[in-house]
Design an enzyme around this catalytic site. Structure first.
Site, mmCIF file in Angstrom:
data_model
loop_
_atom_site.group_PDB
_atom_site.id
_atom_site.type_symbol
_atom_site.label_atom_id
_atom_site.label_comp_id
_atom_site.label_asym_id
_atom_site.label_seq_id
_atom_site.Cartn_x
_atom_site.Cartn_y
_atom_site.Cartn_z
ATOM 1 N N THR A 53 0.854 -1.306 0.090
ATOM 2 C CA THR A 53 -0.101 0.075 0.042
ATOM 3 C C THR A 53 0.847 1.236 0.039
ATOM 4 O OG1 THR A 53 -1.473 -1.324 1.305
ATOM 5 C CG2 THR A 53 -2.004 0.987 1.081
ATOM 6 N N HIS A 130 -10.593 -0.990 4.329
ATOM 7 C CA HIS A 130 -9.243 -0.796 3.183
ATOM 8 C C HIS A 130 -9.721 -0.708 1.976
ATOM 9 C CE1 HIS A 130 -5.257 -1.204 2.075
ATOM 10 N NE2 HIS A 130 -4.747 -2.085 2.493
HETATM 11 N N1 CP Z 1 -2.509 -5.937 0.871
HETATM 12 C C1 CP Z 1 -2.068 -5.010 1.736
HETATM 13 O O1 CP Z 1 -2.529 -4.003 2.427
HETATM 14 O O2 CP Z 1 -0.497 -5.166 1.889
HETATM 15 P P1 CP Z 1 0.439 -4.266 2.553
HETATM 16 O O3 CP Z 1 0.157 -4.320 4.183
HETATM 17 O O4 CP Z 1 1.853 -4.581 2.409
HETATM 18 O O5 CP Z 1 0.401 -2.659 2.411
#
Ligand code: CP
Length: 310
Positions: A53, A130
């Site tokens: 992200t 998210h």
């Molecule tokens: N999928 C996701 O949010 O990955 P990160 O935690 O690496 O950002």
């Protein structure tokens, strides 16, 4: 009025289609949007770890010509007791045009947005939402299927702690997909039934009918003791194993938001075999999802800051 992206709950079809359309333009034409955000300054404040992200937001901002700063919290005045609101207000006072925030507290951005005059973008808040992950997942699904409408989507695993599920349900439902949530009873709260999705403990039945099999990360960091007897028991009941690959519908797409706990949500042997399967048998999109992160997050930045208020 300042636009934010706090979650996908309540998002309308036109906004969803506009962001996804922008993402498609940015994905298919590397010159599209270049310098659109020249002169803008975007800051990322991650109070929890991230690879995908944070990096893809940085690449997205640079792609549009914006400046990007990422805040090293461990060496900030937070360690001297500065409050979250003070930290964020300080960053805003330095002339930042938008703030991307990841935090462990569910709903924290709703509280912050009334105190800020710049766009806030949720990069994951606790077990709440998210939104950009759900958007990039939709962008990925659109690359594998002609339409999201009527697709059967099985989301499997730690539903209780998943912010990805909470964002995805809203977006998938608006686009007409049918969702089944599958997981052990301790990680599958019954209140999800109220969101207009199916809830099941039966992995085989859900996988056999699914066009999209979405494996969720078992979130070690959010597990309270006692919800699972062991990770091994989870894999034996709900993990995607080599033997269970035969349940996949022809052409089914296996997705995972990452990072994958190989050996928990999917075994190493199953992942290896899945990657070698012909597409008419089964497909896997973990790397496509990562790649979609950049155009989708660029589309979100453009939507919020690009000046086009349509
Ligand atoms: N999928 C996701 O949010 O990955 P990160 O935690 O690496 O950002």
């Amino acid at each position: 009025m300042t636009r934010h992206l706090i979650g996908l709950s309540g998002i309308d079809l036109a906004t969803l289609q506009r962001i996804l359309g922008l993402a498609e333009l940015l994905r298919n034409n590397r010159h599209h949007g270049v310098d659109k955000l020249k002169g803008k300054l975007i800051a990322a404040l991650f109070f929890e770890p991230s690879t995908r992200t944070r990096l893809s937001f940085e690449l997205a901002a640079r792609r549009l010509g914006a400046d990007f700063i990422s805040f090293p919290l461990e060496s900030s005045s937070r360690v001297k007791g500065e409050s979250l609101l003070d930290t964020i207000s300080t960053v805003q006072a330095m002339g930042v045009d938008a703030l991307i925030i990841r935090h462990s507290a569910s709903g924290i951005l709703h509280w912050l947005k009334d105190k800020m005059s710049i766009p806030l973008i949720n990069a994951g808040d606790g077990a709440h939402e998210h939104p950009t992950q759900a958007l990039l997942d939709l962008d990925t699904i659109k690359q594998f299927f002609p339409s999201v409408k009527s697709l059967q989507v099985a989301m499997i695993g730690d539903i209780k702690h998943s912010r990805v599920v909470r964002s995805s349900i809203h977006a998938l439902k608006i686009l007409g997909a049918h969702i089944t949530l599958v997981g052990p009873p301790t990680l599958l709260p019954s209140e999800f039934c109220r969101l207009g999705v199916n809830v099941s403990w039966q992995l085989e039945e859900a996988v056999r009918k699914a066009d999209v099999v979405y494996l969720l990360r078992i979130q070690h960091e959010r597990q309270q003791k006692g919800l699972l007897p062991s990770l091994k028991s989870y894999t034996s009941q709900y993990g995607l194993t080599e033997q269970r690959l035969q349940w996949l519908k022809p052409g089914a797409l296996v997705m995972h938001p990452g990072p994958v706990n190989v050996g928990v949500e999917i075994t190493a042997a199953a992942l290896r075999r899945l990657k070698k399967m012909p597409p008419e048998q089964a497909r896997v999109s973990i790397e496509h999802q990562v790649a979609s992160g950049v155009p989708v997050r660029a589309a979100v930045l453009d939507f919020l800051l690009g000046g086009d208020q349509r």
